[in-house]
Write an enzyme that holds these catalytic residues in place. Structure first.
Site, PDB file in Angstrom:
ATOM      1  N   ARG A  20     134.894  71.858 -40.903  1.00 28.00           N
ATOM      2  CA  ARG A  20     134.723  72.944 -41.498  1.00 28.00           C
ATOM      3  C   ARG A  20     135.786  74.044 -40.587  1.00 28.00           C
ATOM      4  O   ARG A  20     135.919  74.002 -39.482  1.00 28.00           O
ATOM      5  CB  ARG A  20     133.471  73.517 -41.587  1.00 28.00           C
ATOM      6  CG  ARG A  20     133.358  74.533 -42.400  1.00 28.00           C
ATOM      7  CD  ARG A  20     131.896  74.481 -43.021  1.00 28.00           C
ATOM      8  NE  ARG A  20     131.754  74.234 -44.391  1.00 28.00           N
ATOM      9  CZ  ARG A  20     130.763  74.345 -44.973  1.00 28.00           C
ATOM     10  NH1 ARG A  20     129.553  74.601 -44.433  1.00 28.00           N
ATOM     11  NH2 ARG A  20     130.976  74.268 -46.353  1.00 28.00           N
ATOM     12  N   ASN A  54     120.080  81.493 -36.090  1.00 26.39           N
ATOM     13  CA  ASN A  54     118.799  81.164 -35.623  1.00 26.39           C
ATOM     14  C   ASN A  54     118.420  82.535 -35.024  1.00 26.39           C
ATOM     15  O   ASN A  54     117.339  82.774 -34.433  1.00 26.39           O
ATOM     16  CB  ASN A  54     118.696  80.219 -34.493  1.00 26.39           C
ATOM     17  CG  ASN A  54     118.627  78.676 -35.204  1.00 26.39           C
ATOM     18  OD1 ASN A  54     118.184  78.516 -36.271  1.00 26.39           O
ATOM     19  ND2 ASN A  54     119.351  77.845 -34.566  1.00 26.39           N
ATOM     20  N   SER A 137     102.785  62.260 -29.118  1.00 26.01           N
ATOM     21  CA  SER A 137     103.882  63.185 -29.652  1.00 26.01           C
ATOM     22  C   SER A 137     103.905  63.186 -31.277  1.00 26.01           C
ATOM     23  O   SER A 137     104.187  61.919 -31.663  1.00 26.01           O
ATOM     24  CB  SER A 137     105.176  62.721 -28.978  1.00 26.01           C
ATOM     25  OG  SER A 137     106.185  63.378 -29.536  1.00 26.01           O
ATOM     26  N   HIS A 142     111.216  67.584 -31.982  1.00 25.48           N
ATOM     27  CA  HIS A 142     112.816  67.737 -31.662  1.00 25.48           C
ATOM     28  C   HIS A 142     113.331  66.902 -30.467  1.00 25.48           C
ATOM     29  O   HIS A 142     112.587  66.499 -29.753  1.00 25.48           O
ATOM     30  CB  HIS A 142     112.708  69.407 -31.019  1.00 25.48           C
ATOM     31  CG  HIS A 142     114.422  69.735 -31.052  1.00 25.48           C
ATOM     32  ND1 HIS A 142     114.967  69.980 -29.706  1.00 25.48           N
ATOM     33  CD2 HIS A 142     115.195  70.079 -31.939  1.00 25.48           C
ATOM     34  CE1 HIS A 142     116.238  70.140 -30.143  1.00 25.48           C
ATOM     35  NE2 HIS A 142     116.378  70.423 -31.336  1.00 25.48           N
ATOM     36  N   GLU A 185     105.088  70.738 -32.028  1.00 21.87           N
ATOM     37  CA  GLU A 185     105.563  72.193 -32.073  1.00 21.87           C
ATOM     38  C   GLU A 185     104.784  72.881 -33.028  1.00 21.87           C
ATOM     39  O   GLU A 185     103.814  72.363 -33.415  1.00 21.87           O
ATOM     40  CB  GLU A 185     107.223  71.971 -33.034  1.00 21.87           C
ATOM     41  CG  GLU A 185     108.109  71.024 -32.137  1.00 21.87           C
ATOM     42  CD  GLU A 185     109.327  70.813 -32.939  1.00 21.87           C
ATOM     43  OE1 GLU A 185     109.838  71.721 -33.875  1.00 21.87           O
ATOM     44  OE2 GLU A 185     109.811  69.938 -32.534  1.00 21.87           O
ATOM     45  N   SER A 189     111.275  72.735 -36.742  1.00 20.81           N
ATOM     46  CA  SER A 189     112.722  73.280 -36.864  1.00 20.81           C
ATOM     47  C   SER A 189     113.412  73.074 -38.404  1.00 20.81           C
ATOM     48  O   SER A 189     114.169  73.811 -38.732  1.00 20.81           O
ATOM     49  CB  SER A 189     113.491  72.714 -35.767  1.00 20.81           C
ATOM     50  OG  SER A 189     113.495  71.235 -35.661  1.00 20.81           O
ATOM     51  N   ASP A 214     105.720  73.413 -28.287  1.00 18.16           N
ATOM     52  CA  ASP A 214     107.058  74.237 -28.525  1.00 18.16           C
ATOM     53  C   ASP A 214     107.042  75.015 -29.535  1.00 18.16           C
ATOM     54  O   ASP A 214     106.752  74.822 -30.707  1.00 18.16           O
ATOM     55  CB  ASP A 214     107.836  72.948 -28.869  1.00 18.16           C
ATOM     56  CG  ASP A 214     109.546  73.460 -29.308  1.00 18.16           C
ATOM     57  OD1 ASP A 214     109.662  74.561 -29.898  1.00 18.16           O
ATOM     58  OD2 ASP A 214     110.453  72.716 -28.897  1.00 18.16           O
ATOM     59  N   HIS A 217     110.389  78.146 -32.639  1.00 19.65           N
ATOM     60  CA  HIS A 217     110.931  78.778 -33.926  1.00 19.65           C
ATOM     61  C   HIS A 217     109.820  79.798 -34.160  1.00 19.65           C
ATOM     62  O   HIS A 217     109.729  80.213 -35.469  1.00 19.65           O
ATOM     63  CB  HIS A 217     111.303  77.709 -35.083  1.00 19.65           C
ATOM     64  CG  HIS A 217     112.263  76.798 -34.783  1.00 19.65           C
ATOM     65  ND1 HIS A 217     113.572  77.385 -34.934  1.00 19.65           N
ATOM     66  CD2 HIS A 217     112.552  75.735 -34.234  1.00 19.65           C
ATOM     67  CE1 HIS A 217     114.544  76.299 -34.840  1.00 19.65           C
ATOM     68  NE2 HIS A 217     114.007  75.517 -34.237  1.00 19.65           N
ATOM     69  N   THR A 245     112.188  79.335 -26.601  1.00 19.79           N
ATOM     70  CA  THR A 245     113.775  79.764 -26.578  1.00 19.79           C
ATOM     71  C   THR A 245     113.963  81.185 -26.360  1.00 19.79           C
ATOM     72  O   THR A 245     113.360  82.156 -26.973  1.00 19.79           O
ATOM     73  CB  THR A 245     114.675  78.911 -27.469  1.00 19.79           C
ATOM     74  OG1 THR A 245     116.085  79.105 -27.154  1.00 19.79           O
ATOM     75  CG2 THR A 245     114.387  79.475 -28.986  1.00 19.79           C
ATOM     76  N   LYS A 248     116.931  82.173 -30.043  1.00 15.11           N
ATOM     77  CA  LYS A 248     116.464  82.319 -31.634  1.00 15.11           C
ATOM     78  C   LYS A 248     116.094  83.753 -31.986  1.00 15.11           C
ATOM     79  O   LYS A 248     116.728  84.644 -31.955  1.00 15.11           O
ATOM     80  CB  LYS A 248     115.662  81.128 -31.929  1.00 15.11           C
ATOM     81  CG  LYS A 248     116.346  79.912 -31.782  1.00 15.11           C
ATOM     82  CD  LYS A 248     116.021  78.608 -32.441  1.00 15.11           C
ATOM     83  CE  LYS A 248     116.360  77.464 -31.745  1.00 15.11           C
ATOM     84  NZ  LYS A 248     117.578  76.793 -32.024  1.00 15.11           N
ATOM     85  N   THR A 277     121.741  73.015 -11.841  1.00 10.98           N
ATOM     86  CA  THR A 277     122.742  73.594 -12.423  1.00 10.98           C
ATOM     87  C   THR A 277     122.801  75.194 -12.375  1.00 10.98           C
ATOM     88  O   THR A 277     121.702  75.509 -11.961  1.00 10.98           O
ATOM     89  CB  THR A 277     122.309  73.431 -14.036  1.00 10.98           C
ATOM     90  OG1 THR A 277     123.294  73.688 -14.917  1.00 10.98           O
ATOM     91  CG2 THR A 277     121.050  74.029 -14.377  1.00 10.98           C
ATOM     92  N   THR A 278     123.679  75.780 -12.612  1.00  8.79           N
ATOM     93  CA  THR A 278     123.759  77.066 -12.500  1.00  8.79           C
ATOM     94  C   THR A 278     122.993  78.068 -13.364  1.00  8.79           C
ATOM     95  O   THR A 278     122.808  77.531 -14.501  1.00  8.79           O
ATOM     96  CB  THR A 278     125.427  77.549 -12.779  1.00  8.79           C
ATOM     97  OG1 THR A 278     126.122  76.711 -11.946  1.00  8.79           O
ATOM     98  CG2 THR A 278     125.504  79.054 -12.709  1.00  8.79           C
TER      99      THR A 278
HETATM  100  N1  PMP Z   1     113.081  72.878 -29.491  1.00 12.07           N
HETATM  101  C1  PMP Z   1     113.199  73.016 -31.035  1.00 12.07           C
HETATM  102  C2  PMP Z   1     112.130  72.912 -31.829  1.00 12.07           C
HETATM  103  C3  PMP Z   1     114.450  73.531 -31.429  1.00 12.07           C
HETATM  104  O1  PMP Z   1     114.748  73.393 -32.824  1.00 12.07           O
HETATM  105  C4  PMP Z   1     115.566  73.669 -30.573  1.00 12.07           C
HETATM  106  C5  PMP Z   1     116.909  74.046 -30.839  1.00 12.07           C
HETATM  107  N2  PMP Z   1     117.137  74.060 -32.273  1.00 12.07           N
HETATM  108  C6  PMP Z   1     115.181  73.519 -29.114  1.00 12.07           C
HETATM  109  C7  PMP Z   1     113.889  73.265 -28.712  1.00 12.07           C
HETATM  110  C8  PMP Z   1     116.442  73.900 -28.093  1.00 12.07           C
HETATM  111  O2  PMP Z   1     116.430  75.304 -27.967  1.00 12.07           O
HETATM  112  P1  PMP Z   1     117.657  75.845 -27.452  1.00 12.07           P
HETATM  113  O3  PMP Z   1     118.852  76.007 -28.776  1.00 12.07           O
HETATM  114  O4  PMP Z   1     117.257  77.145 -26.719  1.00 12.07           O
HETATM  115  O5  PMP Z   1     118.481  74.635 -26.486  1.00 12.07           O
END
Ligand code: PMP
Length: 408
Positions: A20, A54, A137, A142, A185, A189, A214, A217, A245, A248, A277-278
């Site tokens: 795209r 998001n 789980s 995700h 979750e 998502s 999680d 969302h 997160t 979003k 990681t940084t």
């Molecule tokens: N958990 C779920 C349910 C998600 O949908 C996502 C990203 N789409 C993440 C974790 C990862 O989050 P991030 O985009 O901040 O890496």
């Protein structure tokens, strides 16, 4: 001949190789997810309205968030300069962690560079250290959860999506002496449906299992102060760890966990994606902090998102355009065919200036292709009406089957 390059050329072709013009979409999409602002240098006067962002609440453009980022750049520069444990922890990382712990009513929080690494890094440790840990789980968890659990090496049982009775069976069959962790979750998502959290909390208590939820969302969008679905249900204290997160609802970047101080410290000490990681740039931490603070005190964005999502559910329902769930702002419009899904997305873009990326395998199972529509707080009710009208015309033209709310 290069066998490796040949392999991937064939592989892409088999995948349908959708290329795209993201450069064009990026140029013409307004600065706001609803694309209400008109870019001066856009090549055409038709603006692209984005319906798959998001940044659900528009916080990525909120003045207080932008100002916090600018001030932090002026004060601390563009980068953090190191990993969290070696020179890369800034004042804002610490304030942000305190704010997130408070938001969730937990002792401590830990910020990662993304939600993906938060799930991967935290679950590797939390599921992987206590000998004999058994993980339960949800089947629709995700990819970042799945990867974290794989990296933990823990034995796992998958329960059918949101199926409390199935989880009960699996828990009842397990050795009562083994440490247990339930991972789920709150808002899913891809399907947009919501877990029956109170019933899962009952099971966790009955079988002495820890829980990891999680709320990626949900944070910012639901519950008092935007603390998520468990907070909305008044049961946040019944779950062990929340994960979220900053990318979003909070409109910036980064991920986190919030939970008991001992668990958070263990993750801080042992999690490789945290250690090696940084860290997030200070300006990102500062702007995330501003977004969290704003959404703790303002209902306006949540109210607008709820109004837009509610109207979209109603208009799609009236037109019998099938979608998966009406429980959240994630409105997964069901197409169920790869080619039709791509075609619907292309017509939306070309004729209506509406961008919704089609979601195909492997993000969803083949035959369950969707347009994952995300109304935002920055769309107007008029935008929602136009969107529903556009979809109705496409359903007519392409002969896509109609229906009601399908369930995940
Ligand atoms: N958990 C779920 C349910 C998600 O949908 C996502 C990203 N789409 C993440 C974790 C990862 O989050 P991030 O985009 O901040 O890496």
């Amino acid at each position: 001949m290069n066998r490796l390059l040949d392999h991937f050329a064939g592989e892409l072709e088999a995948l349908g190789g959708q290329r795209r013009d993201f450069l064009e979409i990026g140029r013409r999409a307004g600065r706001f997810p609803s694309a209400l602002a008109r870019l001066q240098d856009a090549p055409s006067d038709v603006e692209i309205s984005v319906w798959c962002s998001n940044d659900y609440l528009g916080m990525g453009q909120h003045p207080s968030v932008l100002e916090a980022a600018k001030n932090a750049v002026d004060a601390f520069g563009a980068g953090s300069g190191g990993s969290r444990n070696i020179g890369g922890t800034n004042f804002y990382h610490v304030l942000l962690e305190q704010e997130l712990a408070e938001l969730h009513g937990k002792e401590a929080a830990l910020v990662f560079s993304s939600g993906y690494t938060a799930n991967d890094g935290a679950l590797t440790v939390l599921a992987g250290r206590a000998p004999g840990t058994l993980v339960f789980s949800d089947a629709l968890n995700h990819a970042s959860i799945i990867d974290g659990l794989r990296h933990s090496g823990a034995e796992k049982r998958i329960f059918r999506h949101n199926d409390v009775a199935h989880l009960r069976e699996l828990l009842a069959a397990a050795d009562p002496e083994r440490p247990k962790l339930i991972v789920l979750e709150s808002v899913y998502s891809m399907s947009g449906d919501v877990a029956p959290l109170a019933e899962f909390a009952d099971l966790a208590e009955e079988f002495h299992a820890a829980t990891f939820v999680d709320e990626v969302h949900a944070v910012g969008m639901y519950g008092p102060q935007g603390a998520g679905i468990a907070a909305r249900e008044g049961i946040a204290d019944r779950f062990t760890v929340f994960m979220g997160t900053l990318a979003k609802g909070f409109g910036t970047a980064g991920g986190y966990i919030a939970g008991p101080a001992d668990l958070v410290d263990a993750v801080r000490a042992l999690s490789r994606p945290f250690i090696f990681t940084t860290s997030l740039p200070p300006a990102t931490a500062a702007s995330a902090l501003a977004a969290v603070q704003h959404l703790r005190s303002s209902e306006a964005e949540r109210d607008r998102l709820a109004a837009n999502a509610g109207l979209l559910h109603r208009l799609l329902g009236e037109r019998r355009i099938p979608f998966v769930s009406d429980e959240s702002h994630i409105v997964s419009v069901f197409v169920g065919d790869d080619a039709q899904c791509r075609r619907a997305s292309a017509i939306l873009l070309e004729r209506h200036g509406i961008y919704v990326q089609p979601i195909n395998a492997p993000s969803v199972r083949a035959g369950e292709e969707i347009l994952r529509v995300a109304p935002s707080a920055t769309h107007t009710l008029g935008d929602v009406e136009k969107f529903a009208e556009a979809l109705d015309g496409i359903w007519q033209e392409l002969g896509i089957p109609r229906g009601g709310v399908r369930g995940a």
